[in-house]
Design a protein around this motif. Structure first.
Motif, mmCIF file in Angstrom:
data_model
loop_
_atom_site.group_PDB
_atom_site.id
_atom_site.type_symbol
_atom_site.label_atom_id
_atom_site.label_comp_id
_atom_site.label_asym_id
_atom_site.label_seq_id
_atom_site.Cartn_x
_atom_site.Cartn_y
_atom_site.Cartn_z
ATOM 1 N N ARG A 12 -18.404 -7.804 10.230
ATOM 2 C CA ARG A 12 -17.994 -7.830 8.945
ATOM 3 C C ARG A 12 -16.511 -7.541 8.743
ATOM 4 N NH1 ARG A 12 -19.246 -3.005 4.691
ATOM 5 N NH2 ARG A 12 -18.956 -1.870 6.524
ATOM 6 N N GLU A 13 -16.004 -8.427 7.816
ATOM 7 C CA GLU A 13 -14.554 -8.266 7.683
ATOM 8 C C GLU A 13 -14.172 -7.339 6.602
ATOM 9 O OE1 GLU A 13 -11.909 -10.032 9.072
ATOM 10 O OE2 GLU A 13 -13.137 -11.188 10.466
ATOM 11 N N LEU A 14 -13.263 -6.331 6.791
ATOM 12 C CA LEU A 14 -12.848 -5.384 5.743
ATOM 13 C C LEU A 14 -11.600 -5.951 4.919
ATOM 14 C CD1 LEU A 14 -13.565 -2.430 4.959
ATOM 15 C CD2 LEU A 14 -11.713 -1.688 6.216
ATOM 16 N N PRO A 15 -11.765 -6.000 3.526
ATOM 17 C CA PRO A 15 -10.672 -6.735 2.834
ATOM 18 C C PRO A 15 -9.379 -6.299 2.962
ATOM 19 C CG PRO A 15 -12.044 -5.642 1.653
ATOM 20 C CD PRO A 15 -12.546 -5.613 2.767
ATOM 21 N N VAL A 16 -9.340 -4.887 3.357
ATOM 22 C CA VAL A 16 -8.069 -4.189 3.323
ATOM 23 C C VAL A 16 -7.749 -3.853 4.724
ATOM 24 C CG1 VAL A 16 -8.161 -3.463 1.042
ATOM 25 C CG2 VAL A 16 -8.879 -2.099 2.812
ATOM 26 N N THR A 17 -6.308 -3.426 5.079
ATOM 27 C CA THR A 17 -5.933 -2.983 6.238
ATOM 28 C C THR A 17 -6.367 -1.496 6.536
ATOM 29 O OG1 THR A 17 -3.712 -2.048 5.349
ATOM 30 C CG2 THR A 17 -3.963 -4.456 6.048
ATOM 31 N N LEU A 18 -6.255 -1.048 7.678
ATOM 32 C CA LEU A 18 -6.737 0.318 7.861
ATOM 33 C C LEU A 18 -5.830 1.107 7.192
ATOM 34 C CD1 LEU A 18 -8.359 2.159 9.635
ATOM 35 C CD2 LEU A 18 -6.716 1.941 11.453
ATOM 36 N N GLU A 19 -4.717 0.939 7.328
ATOM 37 C CA GLU A 19 -3.478 1.763 6.550
ATOM 38 C C GLU A 19 -3.955 2.099 5.071
ATOM 39 O OE1 GLU A 19 -1.877 0.393 10.383
ATOM 40 O OE2 GLU A 19 -2.864 -0.456 8.662
ATOM 41 N N ALA A 20 -4.305 0.719 4.514
ATOM 42 C CA ALA A 20 -4.470 0.977 3.135
ATOM 43 C C ALA A 20 -5.998 1.497 2.823
ATOM 44 C CB ALA A 20 -4.656 -0.685 2.473
ATOM 45 N N ALA A 21 -6.871 1.244 3.731
ATOM 46 C CA ALA A 21 -8.130 2.076 3.457
ATOM 47 C C ALA A 21 -8.105 3.433 3.621
ATOM 48 C CB ALA A 21 -9.116 1.428 4.622
ATOM 49 N N LEU A 22 -7.105 3.965 4.563
ATOM 50 C CA LEU A 22 -6.879 5.267 4.626
ATOM 51 C C LEU A 22 -5.845 6.071 3.688
ATOM 52 C CD1 LEU A 22 -6.984 5.605 8.601
ATOM 53 C CD2 LEU A 22 -8.842 6.133 7.144
ATOM 54 N N ALA A 23 -5.211 5.240 2.896
ATOM 55 C CA ALA A 23 -4.147 5.668 1.787
ATOM 56 C C ALA A 23 -4.880 6.971 0.991
ATOM 57 C CB ALA A 23 -3.637 4.617 1.087
ATOM 58 N N PRO A 24 -6.133 6.938 0.586
ATOM 59 C CA PRO A 24 -6.713 7.795 -0.376
ATOM 60 C C PRO A 24 -7.005 9.019 0.538
ATOM 61 C CG PRO A 24 -7.797 5.767 -0.779
ATOM 62 C CD PRO A 24 -6.973 5.468 0.611
ATOM 63 N N VAL A 25 -7.375 8.867 1.750
ATOM 64 C CA VAL A 25 -7.578 10.165 2.724
ATOM 65 C C VAL A 25 -6.141 10.831 2.791
ATOM 66 C CG1 VAL A 25 -8.330 10.985 4.864
ATOM 67 C CG2 VAL A 25 -9.427 9.212 3.873
ATOM 68 N N THR A 26 -4.999 10.148 2.734
ATOM 69 C CA THR A 26 -3.777 10.729 2.958
ATOM 70 C C THR A 26 -3.421 11.513 1.680
ATOM 71 O OG1 THR A 26 -3.242 9.285 4.617
ATOM 72 C CG2 THR A 26 -1.396 10.296 3.597
ATOM 73 N N ALA A 27 -3.807 10.971 0.747
ATOM 74 C CA ALA A 27 -3.225 11.411 -0.602
ATOM 75 C C ALA A 27 -4.232 12.753 -0.853
ATOM 76 C CB ALA A 27 -3.661 10.544 -1.688
ATOM 77 N N VAL A 28 -5.534 12.712 -0.740
ATOM 78 C CA VAL A 28 -6.317 14.042 -0.755
ATOM 79 C C VAL A 28 -5.813 15.064 0.153
ATOM 80 C CG1 VAL A 28 -8.682 14.983 -0.199
ATOM 81 C CG2 VAL A 28 -8.361 13.057 -1.486
ATOM 82 N N ALA A 29 -5.493 14.743 1.433
ATOM 83 C CA ALA A 29 -4.851 15.737 2.456
ATOM 84 C C ALA A 29 -3.710 16.412 2.018
ATOM 85 C CB ALA A 29 -4.935 15.343 3.783
#
Length: 76
Positions: A40-57
């Protein structure tokens, strides 16, 4: 049962493949000509996918700092 794999692009180019244990897309082996059906192809980069996690942290850390503890520890 085939283990689904997700292909996640990276900002700097390239990609990583991540197995999804506990999930299955299809029964039985994947035919050689259909390996794309198992990835399966994720439509966003890893960095973009983790951006919300970074914001929450960051938000959690900001709130902890406002509480004024002597020390804050984060474990992975």
């Amino acid at each position: 049962m085939a283990t689904p794999v997700t292909r996640i692009p990276l900002d700097g180019g390239g990609f990583i493949l991540v197995e999804e244990p506990g999930a299955a897309w299809q029964e039985g082996p994947v035919k050689a000509g259909r390996i794309g059906d198992a990835v399966r192809e994720l439509p966003v980069t890893l960095e973009a996918a983790l951006a919300p996690v970074t914001a929450v942290a960051r938000a959690a850390l900001d709130q902890l700092r406002k509480a004024g503890p002597d020390q804050i520890a984060v474990e992975c």
